[in-house]
Write an enzyme that holds these catalytic residues in place. Structure first.
Site, PDB file in Angstrom:
ATOM      1  N   LYS A  90       0.576  42.264 -34.150  1.00 18.33           N
ATOM      2  CA  LYS A  90      -0.255  42.716 -35.259  1.00 18.33           C
ATOM      3  C   LYS A  90       0.592  42.650 -36.516  1.00 18.33           C
ATOM      4  CE  LYS A  90      -4.358  44.705 -35.951  1.00 18.33           C
ATOM      5  NZ  LYS A  90      -5.629  44.549 -35.279  1.00 18.33           N
ATOM      6  N   GLY A 191     -23.190  54.270 -36.136  1.00 19.41           N
ATOM      7  CA  GLY A 191     -22.761  53.096 -36.900  1.00 19.41           C
ATOM      8  C   GLY A 191     -23.720  51.945 -36.688  1.00 19.41           C
TER       9      GLY A 191
END
Ligand code: NAD
Length: 364
Positions: A90, A191
């Site tokens: 990452k 959401g």
């Protein structure tokens, strides 16, 4: 460009709780463009470390290192349990308060990725856009999630993530409720964005009763009208009486306060890092709630862009239908986790971590 590889003497990083035997951590500073970035490679045991680049302003710079380490390990686990020949990595690009990013910074970041010669493969993450990825791609091949032709792997990961979550919810309903159909199954969706909206549409398409919430109330209401569902205020969605609670907005929503109030049999959704702490996985288990570990159920997006990258590197193409076939395995991976959880008494989150660590050669 100054690229500094940390050495064992750098005890500050070495002793951080999130360090967890990272193979490599690059701290990149390019004076000319003003780029400061961290590229963390947790494991390349299964293949190149793949994971997105986060563009973020960190009020406390040490938060950037913690994020890079934690997210990179998360990608190792996610890629391993998705069965991809990819490791975990990452990157974070540290932005100023105005979140300034220039073409020169993106070029310097692309050069830093290129300098790793394929050990790290980047993609979009929070704060990044498709245009950023295309700019980085000008300097390196080691990018995935680029725009692709219709029917090919790659592009927007949202629909692939939603499909994996939908299949994961079906697997959970089969495992916990002993049902193979979704007719009348009550699902509360938190959401209504790219992922949550896609999950809700797929569920409603198979007859589930959906209750929807979004901080943008109008968005939830519009989706409820489209799907024949019900919209509730965002503050109420976690207490809705339902079979499945599906979090598809924020992380760290499952904690000491919210878990006792849940009124569901299953928690299965795509938001990253849903458990505030590992202990909250145990709390779910103690309450008898079946939990789908987030990084297992939400792997559809990385499966899509990972397969796009691997095919491109091999000089081949990969179709969207091949990706969908691979995403079809998410349900059986989850079922194996739940079976092992029941056999061993360990929470599903802990079983998933153990399986992932074994796959990356770090099992006990
Ligand atoms: P998105 O921005 O399209 O949608 C998020 C939605 O959540 C928005 O509509 C927003 O208004 C709403 N929201 C924010 N806070 C809320 C709250 N407190 N209560 C209710 N609604 C709230 O994002 P997305 O791509 O759908 O991603 C959703 C989650 O899934 C994120 O946690 C993301 O990290 C995770 N995820 C996404 C992907 C992907 O492929 N997009 C892959 C893996 C994980």
């Amino acid at each position: 460009m100054d690229a500094v590889t940390t050495a064992p003497g750098d005890t500050a990083i070495w002793t951080m709780p999130d360090f967890d035997e990272h193979e490599r951590i690059e701290i990149v500073h390019d004076r000319a463009s003003g780029l400061t970035a961290i590229i963390a490679l947790h494991s390349t045991h299964l293949g190149p470390g793949a994971g997105g680049t986060r563009f973020w302003h960190y009020a406390q710079p040490q938060g950037a290192m913690r994020d890079a380490l934690r997210l990179s390990r998360g990608m190792s686990y996610k890629n391993a349990l998705a069965g991809l020949p990819l490791g975990g990595g990452k990157a974070v690009v540290l932005l100023d308060e105005q979140r300034t990013r220039t073409p020169e910074m993106l070029a310097a970041f692309g050069d830093a990725v290129e300098a790793l010669a394929g050990a790290y493969v980047t993609a979009e993450d929070v704060g990044a856009s498709e245009a950023d990825m295309e700019a980085i791609h000008q300097r390196t091949e080691h990018v995935c999630g680029l725009p692709v032709a219709e029917g090919q792997a790659g592009g927007d990961p949202g629909p692939y993530t939603a499909q994996g979550i939908f299949l994961g919810i079906k697997a959970a309903v089969a495992h916990r409720l002993g049902r193979t159909d979704m007719d009348g199954v009550r699902v509360a969706v938190q959401g209504c964005g790219s992922v949550g909206g896609g999950v809700a549409r797929r569920l409603a398409g198979e007859g589930a009763q959906v209750t929807l919430a979004d901080i943008d109330q109008a968005k939830a209401e519009a989706l409820a009208a489209e799907l024949g569902g019900t919209a509730v205020p965002a503050a109420e969605i976690m207490q809705v009486s339902c079979d499945v609670f599906s979090p598809n907005a924020l992380g760290a929503i499952l904690d000491d306060v919210s878990i006792p109030k849940l009124d569901c049999a299953i928690v299965a959704g795509g938001a990253n890092n849903q458990l505030t702490r590992a202990a909250h996985g145990e709390l779910l288990r103690d309450r008898g709630i079946l939990y789908a570990p987030d990084y297992v159920i939400n792997a559809g997006g990385i499966i899509n862009v990972g397969m796009e990258y691997l095919a491109r590197r091999a000089g081949e193409t990969c179709s969207a239908s091949t990706v969908m076939e691979r995403i079809g395995g998410i349900g059986s991976t989850l079922t194996a986790i739940w079976q092992e959880s029941e056999r061993s008494g360990a929470g599903a989150h802990e079983v998933a971590d153990r399986m992932a660590r074994k796959a990356i050669g770090r099992g006990e």
